[in-house]
Design a protein around this motif. Structure first.
Motif, mmCIF file in Angstrom:
data_model
loop_
_atom_site.group_PDB
_atom_site.id
_atom_site.type_symbol
_atom_site.label_atom_id
_atom_site.label_comp_id
_atom_site.label_asym_id
_atom_site.label_seq_id
_atom_site.Cartn_x
_atom_site.Cartn_y
_atom_site.Cartn_z
ATOM 1 N N PHE A 1 0.789 -1.150 -0.035
ATOM 2 C CA PHE A 1 0.304 0.208 0.058
ATOM 3 C C PHE A 1 0.697 1.401 0.045
ATOM 4 O O PHE A 1 1.969 1.468 0.560
ATOM 5 C CB PHE A 1 -0.837 0.629 1.055
ATOM 6 C CG PHE A 1 -1.810 -0.922 1.018
ATOM 7 C CD1 PHE A 1 -2.755 -1.514 0.328
ATOM 8 C CD2 PHE A 1 -2.559 -2.318 1.991
ATOM 9 C CE1 PHE A 1 -3.767 -2.363 0.322
ATOM 10 C CE2 PHE A 1 -3.175 -2.870 2.776
ATOM 11 C CZ PHE A 1 -3.874 -3.297 1.387
ATOM 12 N N ASP B 1 -2.548 4.870 2.702
ATOM 13 C CA ASP B 1 -3.797 3.907 2.981
ATOM 14 C C ASP B 1 -3.755 3.687 4.306
ATOM 15 O O ASP B 1 -3.070 2.628 4.728
ATOM 16 C CB ASP B 1 -3.343 3.192 1.786
ATOM 17 C CG ASP B 1 -3.800 2.917 0.532
ATOM 18 O OD1 ASP B 1 -4.475 4.127 -0.106
ATOM 19 O OD2 ASP B 1 -2.601 2.277 -0.127
ATOM 20 N N LEU C 1 -5.761 1.020 5.218
ATOM 21 C CA LEU C 1 -6.142 -0.758 5.420
ATOM 22 C C LEU C 1 -4.629 -1.073 5.800
ATOM 23 O O LEU C 1 -4.877 -2.489 5.982
ATOM 24 C CB LEU C 1 -6.370 -0.649 3.946
ATOM 25 C CG LEU C 1 -7.053 -0.575 3.052
ATOM 26 C CD1 LEU C 1 -7.198 0.061 1.231
ATOM 27 C CD2 LEU C 1 -8.040 -1.187 3.232
ATOM 28 N N LEU D 1 -7.891 2.146 -5.919
ATOM 29 C CA LEU D 1 -6.592 2.223 -5.002
ATOM 30 C C LEU D 1 -5.852 1.975 -6.074
ATOM 31 O O LEU D 1 -6.173 0.466 -6.615
ATOM 32 C CB LEU D 1 -7.673 0.991 -4.551
ATOM 33 C CG LEU D 1 -5.731 0.744 -3.002
ATOM 34 C CD1 LEU D 1 -5.439 1.697 -2.404
ATOM 35 C CD2 LEU D 1 -6.110 -1.015 -2.069
ATOM 36 N N SER E 1 -2.252 0.873 -5.589
ATOM 37 C CA SER E 1 -1.225 -0.296 -5.170
ATOM 38 C C SER E 1 -0.086 -1.107 -5.632
ATOM 39 O O SER E 1 0.134 -1.365 -6.494
ATOM 40 C CB SER E 1 -1.661 -1.275 -3.567
ATOM 41 O OG SER E 1 -1.998 -2.404 -3.940
#
Length: 272
Positions: free
Chosen positions: A41, A45, A48, A108, A110
């Protein structure tokens, strides 16, 4: 000696031993999945990452609990432990699928590939299913189990080959080519296994299953050895890649685990 518990009629040593083997292997795998996600990540983030760290702590605790049990532990204690670990496996599965959904909706960004997220959630689902089957005493008949387990693990090995190929530096041309060859090999083996599965129950003959296991073993041994070499090269900083040393060891252990399963199936076929 057989004993009746809430599980039904089951061999106590088999149930306890198999439960602990599954938990000890897969809990470590789940913990490492959470770690790999956390480092994939971005710094933004935070929620998360925090969730991933909570799963790391959760599965570390499960590992410690499992270390305190052995084959003499009361089966009822293990049955309850399986339920506890099952809930943890289902929770991390849901977390992984949530991250996959965010990634596929472009909410998202990543370093975790969508296929990697699907891959690790499949493993969590497999782990949860194994625990549920053990507690219910519902184990597949041997021929069906051989085919189903190989379908699952051949796909895992094919995924590993693809991940390795993508995470090696492009300048490592020889190793990248080897990884691609393994990816193709295991895709073909997976297709063969799916065909055999589609032909069940007529395909569940001892000669066919014996050849099926032998063929898969040859390829898994080759991939296992490739992973072992790659792990050593990565640990010694002798090749260029973005593969974490723990990830190199992680995929090596999963290949070893698959070989252990093939060995067990071959021994059971021989006994029959």
């Amino acid at each position: 000696m057989r004993s009746k518990t809430n599980l039904g009629v089951t061999k106590i040593p088999t149930f306890v031993t198999r439960s602990l083997e599954e938990i000890r292997f897969w809990s470590r795998i789940m913990k490492e999945h959470a770690f790999f996600l956390s480092i994939g990540f971005t710094a933004d983030d935070t929620m998360l990452i925090q969730e991933a760290r909570q799963f790391i702590a959760l599965f570390e605790e499960i590992e410690q609990q499992a270390a305190g049990f052995d084959e003499r532990t009361d089966p009822e204690v293990i049955r309850r432990f399986n339920i506890q670990v099952y809930q943890a496996a289902v929770s991390i599965w849901a977390y992984k699928r949530k991250v996959l959904g965010l990634t596929l909706r472009c909410e998202l960004v990543s370093n975790n590939f969508p296929l990697l997220l699907d891959h690790i959630s499949r493993e969590a689902a497999y782990f949860a299913k194994r625990l549920k089957e053990l507690n219910q005493g519902k184990l597949k008949p041997l021929p069906e189990a051989i085919i189903k387990e190989n379908v699952f693990f051949l796909r895992i090995m094919a995924d590993h080959s693809k991940f390795i190929g993508h995470l090696l530096d492009p300048s490592e041309r020889k190793l990248v080519d080897q990884a691609r060859e393994f990816s193709h090999d295991f895709d073909q083996l997976l297709f063969q296994a799916q065909d055999l599965d589609s032909m069940r129950p007529q395909s569940e003959t001892v000669p066919l299953l014996d050849q099926f296991l032998d063929q898969n073993r040859v390829s898994v041994v080759s991939l296992r050895d490739f992973k072992k070499t790659a792990r050593e090269l990565i640990e010694e900083c002798r090749i260029k890649s973005i593969i974490h040393p723990l990830l190199a060891d992680h995929v090596f252990r999963e290949a070893e685990h698959f070989l252990h399963i093939i060995d067990a199936f071959e021994a059971m076929l021989t006994a029959q």
